[in-house]
Design a protein around this motif. Structure first.
Motif, mmCIF file in Angstrom:
data_model
loop_
_atom_site.group_PDB
_atom_site.id
_atom_site.type_symbol
_atom_site.label_atom_id
_atom_site.label_comp_id
_atom_site.label_asym_id
_atom_site.label_seq_id
_atom_site.Cartn_x
_atom_site.Cartn_y
_atom_site.Cartn_z
ATOM 1 N N VAL A 127 0.867 -1.176 0.000
ATOM 2 C CA VAL A 127 0.000 0.000 0.000
ATOM 3 C C VAL A 127 0.906 1.229 0.000
ATOM 4 O O VAL A 127 1.862 1.297 0.786
ATOM 5 N N LEU A 128 0.642 2.194 -0.861
ATOM 6 C CA LEU A 128 1.544 3.337 -0.927
ATOM 7 C C LEU A 128 0.805 4.633 -1.247
ATOM 8 O O LEU A 128 -0.333 4.628 -1.722
ATOM 9 N N LYS A 129 1.493 5.710 -0.949
ATOM 10 C CA LYS A 129 1.010 7.047 -1.288
ATOM 11 C C LYS A 129 2.206 7.963 -1.438
ATOM 12 O O LYS A 129 3.065 8.037 -0.549
ATOM 13 N N ASN A 130 2.295 8.650 -2.564
ATOM 14 C CA ASN A 130 3.393 9.580 -2.833
ATOM 15 C C ASN A 130 4.751 8.935 -2.550
ATOM 16 O O ASN A 130 5.549 9.416 -1.749
ATOM 17 N N ALA A 131 4.998 7.839 -3.261
ATOM 18 C CA ALA A 131 6.193 7.025 -3.016
ATOM 19 C C ALA A 131 7.219 7.130 -4.131
ATOM 20 O O ALA A 131 8.045 6.243 -4.303
ATOM 21 N N GLU A 132 7.204 8.227 -4.878
ATOM 22 C CA GLU A 132 8.073 8.312 -6.046
ATOM 23 C C GLU A 132 9.550 8.190 -5.694
ATOM 24 O O GLU A 132 10.340 7.656 -6.488
ATOM 25 N N ARG A 133 9.961 8.655 -4.524
ATOM 26 C CA ARG A 133 11.387 8.598 -4.191
ATOM 27 C C ARG A 133 11.836 7.204 -3.782
ATOM 28 O O ARG A 133 13.033 6.923 -3.745
ATOM 29 N N TYR A 134 10.894 6.332 -3.454
ATOM 30 C CA TYR A 134 11.230 4.972 -3.061
ATOM 31 C C TYR A 134 11.142 3.974 -4.221
ATOM 32 O O TYR A 134 11.895 3.000 -4.276
ATOM 33 N N LEU A 135 10.185 4.180 -5.104
ATOM 34 C CA LEU A 135 9.777 3.109 -6.014
ATOM 35 C C LEU A 135 10.891 2.523 -6.882
ATOM 36 O O LEU A 135 10.994 1.292 -6.990
ATOM 37 N N PRO A 136 11.738 3.315 -7.548
ATOM 38 C CA PRO A 136 12.740 2.683 -8.417
ATOM 39 C C PRO A 136 13.653 1.708 -7.669
ATOM 40 O O PRO A 136 13.875 0.581 -8.135
ATOM 41 N N SER A 137 14.153 2.105 -6.501
ATOM 42 C CA SER A 137 15.025 1.195 -5.755
ATOM 43 C C SER A 137 14.242 0.051 -5.135
ATOM 44 O O SER A 137 14.730 -1.078 -5.040
ATOM 45 N N PHE A 138 13.024 0.322 -4.711
ATOM 46 C CA PHE A 138 12.161 -0.713 -4.135
ATOM 47 C C PHE A 138 11.894 -1.814 -5.165
ATOM 48 O O PHE A 138 12.067 -3.015 -4.882
ATOM 49 N N LEU A 139 11.482 -1.426 -6.355
ATOM 50 C CA LEU A 139 11.224 -2.406 -7.399
ATOM 51 C C LEU A 139 12.480 -3.181 -7.760
ATOM 52 O O LEU A 139 12.451 -4.419 -7.914
ATOM 53 N N ALA A 140 13.606 -2.486 -7.895
ATOM 54 C CA ALA A 140 14.859 -3.151 -8.252
ATOM 55 C C ALA A 140 15.267 -4.156 -7.176
ATOM 56 O O ALA A 140 15.718 -5.272 -7.489
ATOM 57 N N HIS A 141 15.095 -3.771 -5.921
ATOM 58 C CA HIS A 141 15.493 -4.647 -4.815
ATOM 59 C C HIS A 141 14.692 -5.949 -4.834
ATOM 60 O O HIS A 141 15.260 -7.049 -4.758
ATOM 61 N N TYR A 142 13.377 -5.833 -4.951
ATOM 62 C CA TYR A 142 12.547 -7.034 -4.854
ATOM 63 C C TYR A 142 12.558 -7.866 -6.134
ATOM 64 O O TYR A 142 12.410 -9.090 -6.082
ATOM 65 N N ARG A 143 12.786 -7.238 -7.261
ATOM 66 C CA ARG A 143 13.003 -8.034 -8.476
ATOM 67 C C ARG A 143 14.251 -8.885 -8.327
ATOM 68 O O ARG A 143 14.279 -10.055 -8.736
ATOM 69 N N SER A 144 15.296 -8.324 -7.734
ATOM 70 C CA SER A 144 16.544 -9.076 -7.564
ATOM 71 C C SER A 144 16.361 -10.275 -6.642
ATOM 72 O O SER A 144 17.116 -11.253 -6.725
ATOM 73 N N LEU A 145 15.345 -10.228 -5.776
ATOM 74 C CA LEU A 145 15.071 -11.337 -4.865
ATOM 75 C C LEU A 145 14.116 -12.358 -5.467
ATOM 76 O O LEU A 145 13.861 -13.401 -4.844
#
Length: 305
Positions: free
Chosen positions: A22-40
């Motif tokens: 669940v998110l709101k105004n998460a633009e500063r997190y999303l690129p690294s968040f997606l990259a991290h969990y894709r790598s897992l």
């Protein structure tokens, strides 16, 4: 209720890992968040976007592996997002493993630099467990907030700008909802004593419910007592904290009207010159160091039966 904004058509195998968030105004997190969990090894992301008004929606639409939902109620009306998590699970099905996480939380488990979530889940299953207990470790800059770096490559780990964490000062006890850990810089500096444990990797069956439990202890409660098997690097204290904490308190949708943010905002120590560093500040290196320091139990090291 939740309504799909975009639902991908590609089918999922039963052992594909789905991440719900669940998110709101998460633009500063999303690129690294997606990259991290894709790598897992996450195969599908399922997000409920709670009325973001920054670039969050555009980033989600650009992600080729993300399903996007919105709701007719806000975060508070959805019991702090717990109702939405149950609704997401209803859509993707029971009797499977999920990652249930917030967008400022980065999962680390033993060997996660080279192993996948499926490897970790095999460790958990070998112990007869249906969820993995994780301690949230707040990370912070190696500088005063006013001097801290504000920019990093979009998909880089937040430890690039917030490399430090508290190496001691935690307590652990069995409480109402779970085995709970408390401490870290928020208690050391502000006196707030929040529960710092969650269950980010969880097997969902017909008994599992997020709502009516707690964000820190889903139902059934009896599954919430174990050793700690993972860490969530919590990207909460950064150069952006001053602005972000005020915004979150103004939203008023978080637990108890955002009391956690209000307590910190009102504290004399909080401000642009705030410095989280102390004698036991330690730089994050990798999962092996967290195991050696006693933060995580590595199930691969358990004695043979």
């Amino acid at each position: 209720m939740i309504t799909p904004v975009r639902k991908l058509s590609e089918p999922l195998a039963h052992d594909d890992i789905i991440l719900i968030s669940v998110l709101k105004n998460a633009e500063r997190y999303l690129p690294s968040f997606l990259a991290h969990y894709r790598s897992l090894g996450v195969k599908r992301f399922a997000f409920v976007d709670d009325r973001s008004n920054d670039d969050t929606r555009a980033l989600l639409l650009a992600a080729p592996d993300a399903d996007i939902y919105e709701s007719n109620v806000d975060y508070r009306g959805a019991s702090g997002g717990l109702v939405w998590r149950d609704l997401l699970v209803d859509r993707y099905g029971q009797d499977r493993w999920y990652v249930s996480i917030d967008c400022d939380e980065y999962l680390v488990f033993p060997g996660s630099e080279k192993r996948t979530l499926m490897d970790f889940i095999a460790d958990i299953e070998s112990e007869g467990l249906k969820r993995a207990l994780a301690v949230m470790i707040d990370i912070y800059p190696d500088a005063k907030l006013s001097d801290a770096p504000q920019h990093r490559p979009p998909d880089a780990s937040p430890t690039v700008v917030c490399p430090l964490y508290d190496a001691e000062g935690y307590t652990i006890a069995n409480e109402k909802f779970c085995t709970a850990i408390r401490g870290g810089p928020r208690r050391r500096m502000f006196g707030t004593d929040m529960r710092m444990t969650k269950f980010p990797v969880i097997f969902v069956d017909r008994k599992t419910r997020f709502n009516s439990g707690s964000d820190h202890g889903p139902l059934p409660i009896q599954r919430n007592y174990s050793a700690v098997h993972a860490v969530l690097l919590h990207y909460k204290f950064s150069a952006d904290s001053i602005k972000e904490f005020r915004t979150m308190y103004e939203w008023g949708t978080h637990f108890d009207g955002g009391r956690f943010y209000k307590e910190i905002l009102d504290h004399a120590a909080f401000g642009e010159t705030m410095d989280f560093r102390y004698a036991q500040s330690t730089a994050f290196v990798d999962s092996e160091k967290l195991v050696a320091a006693g933060f995580i139990q590595d199930l691969r090291d358990r004695p043979a039966a």
